[in-house]
Design an enzyme around this catalytic site. Structure first.
Site: not given
Ligand SMILES: Nc1ncnc2c1ncn2[C@@H]1O[C@H](COP(=O)(O)OP(=O)(O)OP(=O)(O)O)[C@@H](O)[C@H]1O
Ligand SMILES: Cc1ncc(CO)c(N)n1
Length: 270
Positions: A181, A214, A216-219
Site C-alpha cells: 500500500k 486517514t 484506519g485506511t489500512g484496516c
Molecule cells: N490520501 C490518499 N488518497 C487516496 N488513497 C489513499 C490515501 N492515503 C492512503 N490511501 C490508500 O489507502 C489504502 C491504505 O493505505 P495506507 O498506506 O494508508 O495503509 P496503512 O498505513 O496500513 O493505514 P493505517 O493508517 O490504517 O495504518 C491504500 O489503498 C492506499 O493507496
Molecule cells: C486497533 C488498531 N488496529 C490497527 C491500527 C492501524 O491503523 C490502529 N491504529 N489501531
C-alpha cells in the site's frame, strides 16, 4: 412474525484489536463488513485506548481468550474469509497461525499491522519474525504498508520499482499474493498500490485524496478485501473493489477529534 431468510448471507471474521476511538481496528472492520452486506464476526486480540491523536494504553487478550473466540465462532458458522489486523505479540501471532493450520483455512488476508500512523508500536519486536515465519506464509493476500513492507522485505522503499521488488521479496516468504500500500509514499505514489501474485504485477492507482482524515485506511482496505472474498469474488477483483471503496470513504473523511479522523465508512448515507 416473518424472518429474513439469511442462510445465504456471507460471513467474514476479523482478528484484530479494538480502537476505542472507533476509527481503526475491529470497529473499522465491522463497519466495512456491514457496508458490503457481509455478516461480521470478531476475535479481539487486545484493547487499545486510542483516539484521533494516538494510542495511550494497550491491554492484551490472553492466547486462550483468542482461541476461545475463534473456535466458538468457527464451530458454529461458515466463515468465508478472515482478515488479521493488530495481533500485538508473539503468543497471539503463534496462536492465530496454529488455528489457521488446524482449520485448513485458505481465504485469509494478513494485514501485518506493526505501527500506527501516529507512531505507536502495535506489534512487539519479537513478534515480527514469527509473523514472517508463520503467518505471512498462510496469507492468500498480505497487505503491508510502506513501513511494514520495508521490515518484511528488509529493504528501503522509495520508488515504484522498490515497491515491486519488495512485493517479490514478501511473495518469497510464502504469501500467495502481496499488495503493497502506498499511503505513506510521497508525491505521485501516495495513492498507488502494487500487487504481485508470483506471475503478474498490477499497479492500482486511484486519485489521491487531500485529507488528514486517514485513520484506519489500512484496516478498512484489508476488511473490504476479506468481505469481497467472502462474497466469492476473485482475489484481484476483491483488491480492486476494496481500493475503490477506501478511495470513496476517504472523500468523506470524518473531521471528529483533534487529530486524524476516520474515513467515512457509510458515505452513501451521509
Ligand atoms: N490520501 C490518499 N488518497 C487516496 N488513497 C489513499 C490515501 N492515503 C492512503 N490511501 C490508500 O489507502 C489504502 C491504505 O493505505 P495506507 O498506506 O494508508 O495503509 P496503512 O498505513 O496500513 O493505514 P493505517 O493508517 O490504517 O495504518 C491504500 O489503498 C492506499 O493507496
Ligand atoms: C486497533 C488498531 N488496529 C490497527 C491500527 C492501524 O491503523 C490502529 N491504529 N489501531
Amino acid at each position: 412474525m416473518t424472518s429474513f431468510n439469511s442462510s445465504s448471507i456471507p460471513i467474514a471474521m476479523t482478528i484484530a484489536g479494538s480502537d476505542s476511538g472507533g476509527g481503526a481496528g475491529i470497529q473499522a472492520d465491522l463497519r466495512t463488513f456491514s457496508f458490503h452486506c457481509v455478516h461480521g464476526t470478531s476475535v479481539l486480540t487486545c484493547i487499545t485506548a486510542q483516539n484521533t491523536l494516538g494510542v495511550t494504553r494497550v491491554d492484551a487478550m490472553s492466547p486462550e481468550a483468542v482461541t476461545a473466540q475463534f473456535e466458538t465462532v468457527m464451530v458454529d458458522m461458515r466463515v468465508g474469509a478472515i482478515k488479521t489486523g493488530m495481533l500485538l505479540n508473539q503468543e497471539i501471532v503463534k496462536t492465530v497461525a496454529k488455528k489457521f493450520v488446524a482449520f485448513g483455512l485458505g481465504n485469509v488476508v494478513v494485514d501485518p499491522v506493526m505501527v500506527s500512523r501516529t507512531g505507536a508500536q502495535l506489534l512487539d519486536d519479537a513478534a515480527v519474525k514469527t509473523m514472517k515465519d508463520l503467518l505471512i506464509p498462510l496469507a492468500a493476500i498480505a497487505t503491508p504498508n510502506r513501513y511494514e513492507a520495508q521490515i518484511l522485505a528488509e529493504m528501503e522503499i522509495h520508488t515504484l520499482a522498490d515497491m515491486q521488488t519488495a512485493a517479490q521479496q514478501i511473495y518469497k516468504l510464502g504469501a500467495r499474493s502481496v499488495l503493497i500500500k502506498g499511503g505513506a509514499m510521497s508525491g505521485a505514489l501516495k495513492a498507488v498500490d502494487v500487487w504481485f501474485d508470483g506471475d503478474r504485477f498490477e499497479v492500482l492507482q486511484t486519485e489521491a485524496i487531500d485529507t488528514q482524515h486517514t485513520h484506519g485506511t489500512g484496516c478498512t482496505l484489508s476488511a473490504a478485501i476479506a468481505a469481497n472474498l467472502a462474497l466469492g469474488k476473485p482475489h484481484f477483483q476483491a483488491v480492486q473493489e476494496a481500493k475503490n471503496y477506501v478511495t470513496e470513504a476517504l472523500k468523506y473523511g470524518l473531521a471528529i477529534g483533534r487529530g486524524q479522523g476516520p474515513v467515512g465508512h457509510f458515505y452513501p448515507l451521509l
